[in-house]
Design an enzyme around this catalytic site. Structure first.
Site, mmCIF file in Angstrom:
data_model
loop_
_atom_site.group_PDB
_atom_site.id
_atom_site.type_symbol
_atom_site.label_atom_id
_atom_site.label_comp_id
_atom_site.label_asym_id
_atom_site.label_seq_id
_atom_site.Cartn_x
_atom_site.Cartn_y
_atom_site.Cartn_z
ATOM 1 N N LYS A 190 12.931 37.059 -7.766
ATOM 2 C CA LYS A 190 13.064 35.879 -8.622
ATOM 3 C C LYS A 190 13.891 36.163 -9.862
ATOM 4 C CE LYS A 190 8.909 36.568 -11.442
ATOM 5 N NZ LYS A 190 9.551 36.504 -12.761
ATOM 6 N N LYS A 213 15.981 44.204 -2.944
ATOM 7 C CA LYS A 213 14.930 43.274 -2.534
ATOM 8 C C LYS A 213 15.211 41.877 -3.064
ATOM 9 C CE LYS A 213 10.535 44.027 -2.426
ATOM 10 N NZ LYS A 213 9.126 44.371 -2.765
ATOM 11 N N LYS A 273 6.355 50.115 -14.410
ATOM 12 C CA LYS A 273 6.406 48.881 -15.203
ATOM 13 C C LYS A 273 6.539 49.155 -16.696
ATOM 14 C CE LYS A 273 4.145 45.689 -12.039
ATOM 15 N NZ LYS A 273 3.108 44.666 -11.856
#
Length: 347
Positions: free
Chosen positions: A210, A207, A115
């Site tokens: 959003k 995957k 991240k």
């Protein structure tokens, strides 16, 4: 180690645009668990702010995740549904765990590396300490089981390490305060069958997300029946008919994804689905998938929209859940303070 009452805890970040992957990967499992376990389900809004958030959007997203829980079938009267920031004991215990966990342990957390990327020096301390807050989320309730995906297994292992170190470091004080050989349980991962990995409807190698710029790459839980049907019909496929056996899905990611979605929504195996549709063209298979997806997801989207129109009700569910969660967390946190040797207010 002392015997602990079985209790399930799980949290979902309020990231917005919940989609079919979130539903099949987590929410359906939450719904199933409530029939066999005592459950606490948390919208982890404090975790969300480890990266920048728009305040108004965050408010809406907290309510959206709550609406999804309720629309999918989680009963907030039988189980606890709340948002993390309403129960201050999460943050209190996280600080204690910051003092128990070792820097070397956190340095091994792969999710922070992913991240933070290359600019780690510019990442927030909160993002780095995310796993200790997650440990506090679980252990402030002395939860025994946590449903986890592959990406969270390492964090649960850290929670176990923290619990064990706390129990070891304060063993004498834990015993003298009447808690036997250990105050915290070592929470176990709760695995419910093979994980459903839902991929993009536009690219079977990625995957469902959003963040994909194409809304046709995903089925949002808030989509109505017409939108669900249209997205399934437009989903990318290949020109070959469906195989009769799973081996025939290799190197056909879009076919594999749609068969997997059908199997998950129908609660069947992929092999069973292929026995029924093997040899068929995608047009007939998609027609069956449209019917199934609309039947399963249409009512959830409709109920989420109904709930979204009544934010006062959603807020009342969260407030009631927070009060019930606090009733568990507060005495546990008081006990931790006694074990640590803090002087606290009584009564």
């Amino acid at each position: 180690m002392a015997a602990f009452k079985p209790l399930v805890f799980s949290g979902v970040q309020p990231t917005g645009n919940l989609h079919l992957g979130n539903y099949l990967g987590a929410i359906t499992k939450f719904v199933a668990l409530q029939d066999s376990h005592e459950c606490i389900y948390c919208v982890v809004d404090m975790h969300a702010i480890t990266v920048p958030q728009d305040p108004q959007a965050l408010t809406a997203q907290i309510r959206e995740v709550t609406a999804a829980f309720l629309a999918a079938g989680i009963d907030p009267r039988k189980h606890i549904v709340f948002n993390q920031s309403q129960v201050h004991e999460h943050a209190e215990l996280a600080w204690v765990f910051n003092c128990v966990a070792r820097i070397g342990w956190l340095n091994r957390m792969t999710q922070f590396k992913e991240k933070a990327g290359k600019d780690r020096e510019n990442a927030s301390v909160g993002l780095y300490a995310y796993p200790t807050l997650m440990a506090a989320d679980i252990l402030v309730y002395r939860a025994t089981h946590v449903p986890v995906g592959e990406d969270q297994k390492q964090h649960l292992e850290l929670a176990r390490d923290i619990a064990q170190k706390f129990n070891n470091d304060y063993a004498e004080s834990i015993a003298s305060n009447g808690f036997g050989e250990g105050f915290f349980p070592l929470p176990e991962p709760l695995i419910q069958g093979p994980a459903t990995r839902v991929m993009s409807l536009r690219d079977g190698s990625k995957k469902m997300s959003k963040s994909d710029p194409s809304d046709y790459s995903r089925i949002n839980l808030s989509d109505d029946a017409d939108a669900v049907a249209q997205k399934v019909r437009k989903a990318k496929t290949d020109p070959e008919p469906l195989p009769s056996e799973e081996a025939g899905l290799e190197k056909r990611p879009e076919a594999q994804n749609l068969v997997g979605i059908f199997a998950a929504l129908a609660d069947r195996s992929r092999a069973d689905v292929l026995r029924e549709f093997g040899g068929a063209q995608f047009s007939s298979f998609k027609a069956a998938l449209v019917d199934l997806a609309v039947t399963k997801l249409g009512p959830i989207g409709s109920e989420m929209k109904r709930l979204a129109a009544d934010p006062g009700y959603i807020d009342s569910v969260l407030a009631d859940g927070a009060e019930r969660a606090s009733a568990i967390a507060r005495p546990n946190m008081d006990a931790v303070k006694d074990i640590l040797g803090f002087v606290r207010r009584r009564g």
